[in-house]
Design a protein around this motif. Sequence first.
Motif, mmCIF file in Angstrom:
data_model
loop_
_atom_site.group_PDB
_atom_site.id
_atom_site.type_symbol
_atom_site.label_atom_id
_atom_site.label_comp_id
_atom_site.label_asym_id
_atom_site.label_seq_id
_atom_site.Cartn_x
_atom_site.Cartn_y
_atom_site.Cartn_z
ATOM 1 N N ALA A 34 0.825 -1.210 0.000
ATOM 2 C CA ALA A 34 0.000 0.000 0.000
ATOM 3 C C ALA A 34 0.858 1.259 0.000
ATOM 4 C CB ALA A 34 -0.927 0.002 1.218
ATOM 5 N N ALA A 35 2.065 1.163 0.564
ATOM 6 C CA ALA A 35 2.972 2.310 0.615
ATOM 7 C C ALA A 35 3.774 2.471 -0.671
ATOM 8 C CB ALA A 35 3.922 2.174 1.794
ATOM 9 N N GLY A 36 3.701 1.489 -1.573
ATOM 10 C CA GLY A 36 4.382 1.635 -2.857
ATOM 11 C C GLY A 36 5.249 0.482 -3.309
ATOM 12 N N ALA A 37 5.447 -0.538 -2.494
ATOM 13 C CA ALA A 37 6.264 -1.681 -2.903
ATOM 14 C C ALA A 37 5.551 -2.464 -3.999
ATOM 15 C CB ALA A 37 6.549 -2.590 -1.718
ATOM 16 N N ALA A 38 6.319 -2.930 -4.983
ATOM 17 C CA ALA A 38 5.745 -3.656 -6.116
ATOM 18 C C ALA A 38 6.143 -5.125 -6.114
ATOM 19 C CB ALA A 38 6.180 -3.013 -7.427
ATOM 20 N N ASP A 39 6.888 -5.560 -5.118
ATOM 21 C CA ASP A 39 7.385 -6.934 -5.072
ATOM 22 C C ASP A 39 7.751 -7.216 -3.614
ATOM 23 O OD1 ASP A 39 8.753 -9.013 -7.339
ATOM 24 O OD2 ASP A 39 9.609 -9.147 -5.334
ATOM 25 N N VAL A 40 7.633 -8.477 -3.204
ATOM 26 C CA VAL A 40 7.906 -8.856 -1.814
ATOM 27 C C VAL A 40 8.986 -9.927 -1.772
ATOM 28 C CG1 VAL A 40 6.948 -9.930 0.270
ATOM 29 C CG2 VAL A 40 5.559 -8.320 -1.059
ATOM 30 N N HIS A 41 9.969 -9.729 -0.884
ATOM 31 C CA HIS A 41 10.977 -10.754 -0.590
ATOM 32 C C HIS A 41 10.870 -11.085 0.887
ATOM 33 C CE1 HIS A 41 14.808 -12.920 -0.555
ATOM 34 N NE2 HIS A 41 15.145 -12.220 0.521
ATOM 35 N N VAL A 42 10.776 -12.389 1.203
ATOM 36 C CA VAL A 42 10.535 -12.790 2.581
ATOM 37 C C VAL A 42 11.370 -14.018 2.940
ATOM 38 C CG1 VAL A 42 8.576 -14.302 2.013
ATOM 39 C CG2 VAL A 42 8.689 -13.217 4.275
ATOM 40 N N HIS A 43 11.713 -14.119 4.217
ATOM 41 C CA HIS A 43 12.373 -15.302 4.755
ATOM 42 C C HIS A 43 11.371 -16.053 5.628
ATOM 43 C CE1 HIS A 43 16.834 -13.881 4.366
ATOM 44 N NE2 HIS A 43 16.082 -13.365 3.397
ATOM 45 N N PRO A 44 10.804 -17.162 5.139
ATOM 46 C CA PRO A 44 9.929 -17.961 5.994
ATOM 47 C C PRO A 44 10.675 -18.422 7.244
ATOM 48 C CG PRO A 44 9.679 -18.601 3.700
ATOM 49 C CD PRO A 44 10.872 -17.700 3.765
ATOM 50 N N LYS A 45 9.957 -18.488 8.371
ATOM 51 C CA LYS A 45 10.587 -18.752 9.663
ATOM 52 C C LYS A 45 10.010 -19.997 10.339
ATOM 53 C CE LYS A 45 12.928 -14.749 9.843
ATOM 54 N NZ LYS A 45 14.399 -14.636 9.965
ATOM 55 N N THR A 46 10.875 -20.732 11.032
ATOM 56 C CA THR A 46 10.422 -21.804 11.904
ATOM 57 C C THR A 46 9.787 -21.185 13.149
ATOM 58 O OG1 THR A 46 12.467 -21.907 13.183
ATOM 59 C CG2 THR A 46 12.374 -23.217 11.137
ATOM 60 N N PRO A 47 9.074 -21.984 13.941
ATOM 61 C CA PRO A 47 8.530 -21.444 15.191
ATOM 62 C C PRO A 47 9.606 -20.890 16.123
ATOM 63 C CG PRO A 47 7.430 -23.488 14.640
ATOM 64 C CD PRO A 47 8.564 -23.339 13.665
ATOM 65 N N CYS A 48 10.844 -21.393 15.964
ATOM 66 C CA CYS A 48 11.944 -20.893 16.793
ATOM 67 C C CYS A 48 12.582 -19.636 16.221
ATOM 68 C CB CYS A 48 12.998 -21.978 16.967
ATOM 69 S SG CYS A 48 12.424 -23.428 17.870
ATOM 70 N N VAL A 57 6.290 -24.837 5.959
ATOM 71 C CA VAL A 57 6.383 -23.436 6.379
ATOM 72 C C VAL A 57 6.284 -22.504 5.176
ATOM 73 C CG1 VAL A 57 7.829 -21.717 7.510
ATOM 74 C CG2 VAL A 57 7.720 -24.048 8.423
ATOM 75 N N LEU A 58 6.940 -22.889 4.088
ATOM 76 C CA LEU A 58 6.880 -22.066 2.878
ATOM 77 C C LEU A 58 5.431 -21.933 2.393
ATOM 78 C CD1 LEU A 58 9.332 -20.932 0.945
ATOM 79 C CD2 LEU A 58 8.263 -22.506 -0.656
ATOM 80 N N ALA A 59 4.705 -23.051 2.390
ATOM 81 C CA ALA A 59 3.318 -23.027 1.931
ATOM 82 C C ALA A 59 2.469 -22.120 2.818
ATOM 83 C CB ALA A 59 2.744 -24.438 1.914
ATOM 84 N N GLU A 60 2.627 -22.229 4.127
ATOM 85 C CA GLU A 60 1.858 -21.391 5.049
ATOM 86 C C GLU A 60 2.175 -19.911 4.847
ATOM 87 O OE1 GLU A 60 2.898 -22.842 8.879
ATOM 88 O OE2 GLU A 60 1.637 -24.632 8.746
ATOM 89 N N THR A 61 3.467 -19.614 4.668
ATOM 90 C CA THR A 61 3.893 -18.221 4.513
ATOM 91 C C THR A 61 3.388 -17.620 3.212
ATOM 92 O OG1 THR A 61 5.876 -18.663 5.834
ATOM 93 C CG2 THR A 61 5.902 -16.708 4.437
ATOM 94 N N LEU A 62 3.582 -18.334 2.109
ATOM 95 C CA LEU A 62 3.160 -17.811 0.809
ATOM 96 C C LEU A 62 1.645 -17.674 0.731
ATOM 97 C CD1 LEU A 62 5.548 -19.762 -1.586
ATOM 98 C CD2 LEU A 62 5.655 -17.340 -0.992
ATOM 99 N N THR A 63 0.930 -18.646 1.269
ATOM 100 C CA THR A 63 -0.533 -18.589 1.236
ATOM 101 C C THR A 63 -1.045 -17.374 2.003
ATOM 102 O OG1 THR A 63 -0.701 -20.996 1.009
ATOM 103 C CG2 THR A 63 -2.653 -19.825 1.809
ATOM 104 N N ALA A 64 -0.460 -17.120 3.172
ATOM 105 C CA ALA A 64 -0.881 -15.966 3.971
ATOM 106 C C ALA A 64 -0.583 -14.652 3.253
ATOM 107 C CB ALA A 64 -0.187 -15.999 5.328
ATOM 108 N N ILE A 65 0.615 -14.519 2.702
ATOM 109 C CA ILE A 65 0.988 -13.264 2.051
ATOM 110 C C ILE A 65 0.155 -13.034 0.796
ATOM 111 C CG2 ILE A 65 2.857 -12.042 0.867
ATOM 112 C CD1 ILE A 65 4.802 -13.346 2.836
ATOM 113 N N ARG A 66 -0.055 -14.091 0.027
ATOM 114 C CA ARG A 66 -0.823 -13.926 -1.213
ATOM 115 C C ARG A 66 -2.292 -13.605 -0.960
ATOM 116 N NH1 ARG A 66 2.372 -18.723 -4.301
ATOM 117 N NH2 ARG A 66 3.841 -17.399 -5.448
#
Length: 234
Positions: A34-48, A57-66
């Motif tokens: 919303a502030a202007g970013a046109a692409d997202v880079h993320v590091h999926p994380k373990t519970p720790c 974890v990748l599936a959960e992270t990507l599904t949430a962000i998308r």
Amino acid sequence: MLQVCLNGGRGPGDSAAVPMSPAAMAQEAARAVAAGAADVHVHPKTPCGGDTLSPRVLAETLTAIRAAVDVPVGVTTGAWAEPDPVRRVERVRAWTVLPDHASVNWHEPGAEELAAALLDRGVGVEAGLWSGTEGPARFLRSPLASRVLRILAEVTDPDPATAGTTALDLLATLGSAPAAPILLHGEDGGAWPLVRLARRLGLSTRIGLEDTLLLPDGSPASSNAQLVAAAFPA
């Protein structure tokens, strides 16, 4: 193009603003876009809190962000998330939900095999070429160089007084690379000088809590969206 890098290897000990859960990453991504970013880079994380290439974890992270944004979403494949090069490729081949792109650090062992596995699965490859490493030279010799989505010119010099010169040296080294969009960025003290340099050179760039915890005036950033907004000065 401005990419937002939501968290990187950082955690709550670095800043309470760093998103760690899929829900928090999705919220930060939505605000940054919303502030202007046109692409997202993320590091999926373990519970720790560690970076991971886990298919679950990748599936959960990507599904949430998308569910929160409608822009491309990419992930890290850094060796710190899975040190064994063979295991890294196995992880990629086991992913059930695919990112739009993934960064591959060309100086790390097994980079070629990893990039090939990603391309085989239809995932765009961001070639991470770090200053001060053998990555750029290896990439220039790579048969996959012409197939990458973009080149990440990653300047590891954190000194604001010298990061620009280091960046120009890196870009000069890449002068003979196959045509591909270049995203130039820095880290810590070099982050904001390189955002400005990228703008002057007409290159894509990125900003976010992975690269810096501070706004251009040196005050702590409260969110990725605040950093993205600061990259678009009036």
